[in-house]
Design an enzyme around this catalytic site. Sequence first.
Site, mmCIF file in Angstrom:
data_model
loop_
_atom_site.group_PDB
_atom_site.id
_atom_site.type_symbol
_atom_site.label_atom_id
_atom_site.label_comp_id
_atom_site.label_asym_id
_atom_site.label_seq_id
_atom_site.Cartn_x
_atom_site.Cartn_y
_atom_site.Cartn_z
ATOM 1 C CB SER A 110 -2.580 -9.980 0.738
ATOM 2 O OG SER A 110 -2.105 -8.836 0.087
ATOM 3 C CB THR B 13 -7.475 -1.469 -3.466
ATOM 4 O OG1 THR B 13 -8.033 -2.296 -2.454
ATOM 5 C CG2 THR B 13 -8.101 -0.100 -3.459
ATOM 6 C CB THR B 14 -2.989 -1.633 -6.181
ATOM 7 O OG1 THR B 14 -2.849 -1.617 -4.761
ATOM 8 C CG2 THR B 14 -1.903 -0.807 -6.820
ATOM 9 N NE ARG C 138 -6.121 -11.862 -3.309
ATOM 10 C CZ ARG C 138 -4.863 -11.510 -3.134
ATOM 11 N NH1 ARG C 138 -4.570 -10.454 -2.374
ATOM 12 N NH2 ARG C 138 -3.887 -12.165 -3.711
ATOM 13 C CG HIS D 274 -10.193 0.027 2.244
ATOM 14 N ND1 HIS D 274 -10.147 -0.710 1.088
ATOM 15 C CD2 HIS D 274 -8.906 0.425 2.478
ATOM 16 C CE1 HIS D 274 -8.903 -0.739 0.632
ATOM 17 N NE2 HIS D 274 -8.132 -0.058 1.444
HETATM 18 P P1 A3P Z 1 -0.631 -10.299 -2.703
HETATM 19 O O1 A3P Z 1 -0.142 -9.732 -1.422
HETATM 20 O O2 A3P Z 1 -1.391 -11.583 -2.517
HETATM 21 O O3 A3P Z 1 0.423 -10.430 -3.730
HETATM 22 P P2 A3P Z 1 -4.581 -3.996 -2.496
HETATM 23 O O4 A3P Z 1 -4.237 -3.353 -3.777
HETATM 24 O O5 A3P Z 1 -6.052 -4.031 -2.202
HETATM 25 O O6 A3P Z 1 -3.755 -3.493 -1.381
HETATM 26 O O7 A3P Z 1 -4.234 -5.532 -2.679
HETATM 27 C C1 A3P Z 1 -2.903 -5.939 -2.799
HETATM 28 C C2 A3P Z 1 -2.864 -7.274 -3.468
HETATM 29 O O8 A3P Z 1 -3.106 -7.115 -4.868
HETATM 30 C C3 A3P Z 1 -1.469 -7.882 -3.344
HETATM 31 O O9 A3P Z 1 -1.684 -9.284 -3.315
HETATM 32 C C4 A3P Z 1 -0.815 -7.406 -4.628
HETATM 33 O O10 A3P Z 1 0.298 -8.163 -5.011
HETATM 34 C C5 A3P Z 1 -1.977 -7.558 -5.603
HETATM 35 N N1 A3P Z 1 -1.837 -6.724 -6.797
HETATM 36 C C6 A3P Z 1 -1.365 -5.461 -6.880
HETATM 37 N N2 A3P Z 1 -1.399 -5.034 -8.147
HETATM 38 C C7 A3P Z 1 -1.898 -6.031 -8.893
HETATM 39 C C8 A3P Z 1 -2.157 -6.186 -10.287
HETATM 40 N N3 A3P Z 1 -1.887 -5.226 -11.157
HETATM 41 N N4 A3P Z 1 -2.682 -7.354 -10.699
HETATM 42 C C9 A3P Z 1 -2.955 -8.355 -9.830
HETATM 43 N N5 A3P Z 1 -2.711 -8.266 -8.501
HETATM 44 C C10 A3P Z 1 -2.195 -7.109 -8.030
#
Ligand code: A3P
Length: 325
Positions: A161, A67-68, A153, A130
């Site tokens: 995660s 998401t981020t 994913r 979500h």
């Molecule tokens: P991991 O915990 O496997 O490292 P969300 O943003 O939905 O909360 O998901 C978080 C997951 O996305 C985490 O995975 C985080 O490290 C990863 N993430 C965050 N920013 C990212 C980016 N710019 N590129 C790739 N993965 C990223």
Amino acid sequence: QDADASAPEEYARAVISDLPSNPKLFLRRYQGTWVLESWVPGIVAIQRGFAPRGGDVVLASPPKCGTTWLKALAFATMARGVHPPAGDPGHPLLRVNPHDCVPFMEKLFAAGLGSKVMDALPSPRLMATHMHHSVLPASIKKNPDCKIVYICRDPKDMLVSMWQFSRRIRPDLELSDLLEAACDGSCLSGPIWDHVLGYWNASKASPETVLFLRYEEMLQDPVSNVVKLSRFLGRPFSPAEEEAGVAMDVMRLCSFEKLKDLEVNKAGSGSGSPSLRGVREGAFVNSSYFRRGEAGDWANHMTPEMARRLDAVMEERFCGSGFSF
Ligand code: A3P
């Protein structure tokens, strides 16, 4: 259950106590989907009162699926006229966390800030959810002027995660607890298969309004996916931008390494604007959104048996759908 005619907060309060619960994970089952209890009033308010504008873009995902990253990419793509992704020291993504650039609908509406914050956003608006596709209000999902970008994913990486993230507030939480819940459908945003299939089917039925992305494919070829995203959003890169490598600039600005190393995202305490996230995040500081950023980290935490079990459940659930992880 459908919302009745009472005020959303009242309705939510009244129904929450009757909803099936997973107390270990603070979840309730609302319209067949497992959500944080604290989001229910927000979902009710969105279903009852969200008024989309033409051009709105909803970024949808199960939690911990990128998401981020998607927020950063979509924001950088849409804002590139005002904020070039390279050479702009004042770029918002260099100053604030991506979650403070794109609001999270459930929390914002649960905090009673939905209309106020959303109305103040300039068009075209970006927002994130979500919610399952089935739970989205018709005003979004049946609206040809609203676009939805979905990211999912491998559930094994999603769970690892989520486990690492949740342990910030629940140090006692075992990965096996999440695995159980994921397999029987009652994990956060579960059933995972329904979450994915809702958007998968919508993207097949209406590819011009629903774009379906996968985290692993984005990692493999981020630039092509940025180009795909820009086209879908109706903001394709011009020949001059192509020549200048602007898609590459967007990809670099939003890369895991770049964002993770920014001072704002290294913050160990406090977090960004409460107005866009709905509430301040407490334990979920900016740095908590950047952990490994890889595919396959599950192998460092799950036994092969756990992985086989989850894979088997997913395979069975997706059988015949045309989708597989
Ligand atoms: P991991 O915990 O496997 O490292 P969300 O943003 O939905 O909360 O998901 C978080 C997951 O996305 C985490 O995975 C985080 O490290 C990863 N993430 C965050 N920013 C990212 C980016 N710019 N590129 C790739 N993965 C990223």
